[in-house]
Every structure is written in C-alpha cells, then in structure tokens.
Write a protein that holds these residues in place. Structure first.
Motif, PDB file in Angstrom:
ATOM      1  N   ALA A 101       0.826  -1.204   0.000  1.00 60.30           N
ATOM      2  CA  ALA A 101       0.000   0.000   0.000  1.00 60.30           C
ATOM      3  C   ALA A 101       0.863   1.258   0.000  1.00 60.30           C
ATOM      4  O   ALA A 101       0.563   2.235  -0.689  1.00 60.30           O
ATOM      5  N   ASP A 102       1.942   1.234   0.753  1.00 58.56           N
ATOM      6  CA  ASP A 102       2.851   2.377   0.789  1.00 58.56           C
ATOM      7  C   ASP A 102       3.459   2.619  -0.593  1.00 58.56           C
ATOM      8  O   ASP A 102       3.558   3.758  -1.052  1.00 58.56           O
ATOM      9  N   ALA A 103       3.865   1.543  -1.258  1.00 66.74           N
ATOM     10  CA  ALA A 103       4.479   1.674  -2.581  1.00 66.74           C
ATOM     11  C   ALA A 103       3.471   2.143  -3.627  1.00 66.74           C
ATOM     12  O   ALA A 103       3.805   2.911  -4.529  1.00 66.74           O
ATOM     13  N   ARG A 120       3.168   5.396   7.366  1.00 65.17           N
ATOM     14  CA  ARG A 120       3.459   5.346   8.802  1.00 65.17           C
ATOM     15  C   ARG A 120       3.412   3.921   9.340  1.00 65.17           C
ATOM     16  O   ARG A 120       4.248   3.532  10.164  1.00 65.17           O
ATOM     17  N   VAL A 121       2.447   3.145   8.881  1.00 65.51           N
ATOM     18  CA  VAL A 121       2.366   1.751   9.321  1.00 65.51           C
ATOM     19  C   VAL A 121       3.568   0.967   8.806  1.00 65.51           C
ATOM     20  O   VAL A 121       4.175   0.169   9.536  1.00 65.51           O
ATOM     21  N   ASP A 122       3.933   1.208   7.542  1.00 64.84           N
ATOM     22  CA  ASP A 122       5.095   0.521   6.971  1.00 64.84           C
ATOM     23  C   ASP A 122       6.370   0.884   7.729  1.00 64.84           C
ATOM     24  O   ASP A 122       7.200   0.017   8.008  1.00 64.84           O
ATOM     25  N   ASP A 123       6.530   2.160   8.074  1.00 63.16           N
ATOM     26  CA  ASP A 123       7.710   2.583   8.850  1.00 63.16           C
ATOM     27  C   ASP A 123       7.768   1.868  10.195  1.00 63.16           C
ATOM     28  O   ASP A 123       8.831   1.423  10.631  1.00 63.16           O
ATOM     29  N   LEU A 124       6.633   1.757  10.838  1.00 60.43           N
ATOM     30  CA  LEU A 124       6.571   1.113  12.147  1.00 60.43           C
ATOM     31  C   LEU A 124       6.901  -0.379  12.043  1.00 60.43           C
ATOM     32  O   LEU A 124       7.733  -0.904  12.799  1.00 60.43           O
ATOM     33  N   LEU A 125       6.267  -1.050  11.093  1.00 62.46           N
ATOM     34  CA  LEU A 125       6.466  -2.496  10.961  1.00 62.46           C
ATOM     35  C   LEU A 125       7.855  -2.856  10.433  1.00 62.46           C
ATOM     36  O   LEU A 125       8.333  -3.966  10.645  1.00 62.46           O
ATOM     37  N   SER A 126       8.513  -1.905   9.745  1.00 60.47           N
ATOM     38  CA  SER A 126       9.824  -2.184   9.160  1.00 60.47           C
ATOM     39  C   SER A 126      10.986  -1.792  10.063  1.00 60.47           C
ATOM     40  O   SER A 126      12.140  -2.071   9.726  1.00 60.47           O
ATOM     41  N   HIS A 156      21.392   9.355   6.463  1.00 57.12           N
ATOM     42  CA  HIS A 156      21.419  10.194   5.267  1.00 57.12           C
ATOM     43  C   HIS A 156      20.132  10.108   4.446  1.00 57.12           C
ATOM     44  O   HIS A 156      19.909  10.961   3.583  1.00 57.12           O
ATOM     45  N   THR A 157      19.319   9.078   4.656  1.00 54.68           N
ATOM     46  CA  THR A 157      18.122   8.891   3.834  1.00 54.68           C
ATOM     47  C   THR A 157      16.888   9.458   4.522  1.00 54.68           C
ATOM     48  O   THR A 157      16.805   9.472   5.743  1.00 54.68           O
ATOM     49  N   PRO A 158      15.905   9.930   3.754  1.00 60.43           N
ATOM     50  CA  PRO A 158      14.660  10.424   4.351  1.00 60.43           C
ATOM     51  C   PRO A 158      13.901   9.330   5.095  1.00 60.43           C
ATOM     52  O   PRO A 158      13.204   9.605   6.071  1.00 60.43           O
ATOM     53  N   SER A 159      14.008   8.096   4.623  1.00 59.46           N
ATOM     54  CA  SER A 159      13.320   6.972   5.261  1.00 59.46           C
ATOM     55  C   SER A 159      14.007   6.596   6.564  1.00 59.46           C
ATOM     56  O   SER A 159      15.242   6.531   6.621  1.00 59.46           O
ATOM     57  N   PRO A 160      13.239   6.316   7.633  1.00 56.77           N
ATOM     58  CA  PRO A 160      13.852   5.890   8.889  1.00 56.77           C
ATOM     59  C   PRO A 160      14.387   4.460   8.840  1.00 56.77           C
ATOM     60  O   PRO A 160      15.086   4.029   9.757  1.00 56.77           O
ATOM     61  N   ASN A 161      14.067   3.737   7.769  1.00 57.80           N
ATOM     62  CA  ASN A 161      14.460   2.324   7.682  1.00 57.80           C
ATOM     63  C   ASN A 161      15.270   1.966   6.442  1.00 57.80           C
ATOM     64  O   ASN A 161      16.196   1.162   6.510  1.00 57.80           O
TER      65      ASN A 161
END
Length: 217
Positions: A101-103, A120-126, A156-161
């Motif tokens: 869903a995030d993609a 947000r859910v993907d960030d949490l689960l990942s 360095h990346t915007p993504s926390p994961n």
C-alpha cells in the motif's frame, strides 16, 4: 494435523508473501541489459524502481539496482519472515499489505490520507526488520557488524528504515550509492561495477538463507 503436514502447508501459504527469486532475477536482468546498452539498462531498471531513470548514467543505474536489491531484501523477505515469527501468516500478510500500500499510494493525489497511513504503518512495521536485514548482510559477508557506521549511513536517507540495508550494502561493497538530488550513501566509495551487482546478489542470497535458518531454529 501431523506436524510435518502442517509445516508444509504453512510453507506453501507463506511462499506467495516472499519475493526473493523474482527480486534476484530482476536485478540480474538490469545488469545484463546494461551490458548491451545504457538505454537498455535504464529501461529495465524502470521495471524495478519508481524513480525516473531517463537521465541516469551507467554508474547511477547500477547504484539504483543495488539500492533496490538491498531495500527489497528487507521488504520482500526479512520483514515478512520477522512478522511471520511474531504473528504467523496474519503477521506476514499484514506487513506485505502495508508495504504494498505504501508503494502504490505513497503521498500522491486524492489518496493522500491513505498514503500517509500506509507509510506510517510501513515505517513502524519495518523498524526492527530493516536493522535485522543490515545485520544479516554483515554476517553474510563474513564480517563483524559496524553499528556506528551503519547508523551514520542510515541517517542520510529520508526513510527511517531504508538507509539501513542500503547503507550497509554500500559499506560492504565499498561503493557509493545514492538517489540524485536526495541523498548519497558512503560518499567516499567508488562507482559500482557489474561485479559489485553480482556480489550484492550473492550476499543478499546468503542473508536470505541465514534469515530462514534463524526462523527454523
């Protein structure tokens, strides 16, 4: 139901939630296309990533390919296995739904609220699986994990994961990876070669085996 039969059934049901073989095939296909021409490599990379590939040079095509391999090693294999361990098939299915869903939705058009929720859910689960993926890559390469270096590159990346597996792969290969105008990982590294793409696949394959072995154990 006998335990052996139950194990086989779980394996059959879990398999569609994992995409390692397809991911590896696509990465190798980009490298093969690039050996024919830059345009062919750019075109094939477009099957693998969502970014615009039209202006990428040869090194950047390989950078994007290795990044996608590292990030999707988490998204398509390690994270589903982690959530399968925690909550069985429903856990693995929930993770894959949130990740897909995030993609698909992202933060675009009228589905903005859905994209924000999915991201947000993907960030949490990942969060934990991404760091576990980085660890598996270090172990697959036969080296002692350098958490300080991994943490520095991931920042360095915007993504926390996403930066964890991608930054780790950059460090292990000794190459520079990045998304033009957004971030650079291991800036002191060299431009990746075709052999680096193949080595990344080998390490990722070992990481998959390690993750599966830990799950079985």
């Amino acid at each position: 139901m006998p335990s052996m039969l139950r194990g086989v059934l779980l394996g059959v049901l879990l398999k569609p939630l994992l995409s390692w073989r397809m991911l590896c095939d696509e990465v190798e296909a980009v490298d093969q296309a690039l050996s024919q021409s830059l345009d062919a490599g750019r075109c094939r990379l477009g099957w693998l990533v969502s970014r615009d590939t039209a202006t990428l040079d040869e090194a950047q095509v390989r950078e994007s390919t290795i990044e996608s391999l590292a990030e999707n090693l988490n998204d398509s294999v390690v994270a589903p296995l982690c959530w399968f361990l925690v909550a069985g098939l429903p856990g693995a299915a929930l993770y894959r739904f949130a990740n897909t869903a995030d993609a698909m939705w992202g933060y675009r058009d009228h589905r903005l609220w859905m994209g924000q929720w999915a991201a947000r859910v993907d960030d949490l689960l990942s969060w934990l699986p991404a760091r576990a993926t980085a660890l598996m890559l270090w172990l697959a390469a036969g080296r002692r994990p350098d958490w300080r270096a991994m943490r520095a590159e991931a920042a360095h990346t915007p993504s926390p994961n996403g930066g964890w597996p991608m930054g780790t792969m950059a460090l292990l290969l000794g190459v520079r990876l990045g998304k033009p105008g957004v971030y650079t990982l291991h800036a002191a590294g060299r431009a990746p070669s075709s052999e680096d793409v193949r080595q990344a696949c080998r390490w990722a394959g070992r990481a998959v085996l390690l993750s599966a072995a830990l799950l079985v154990a």
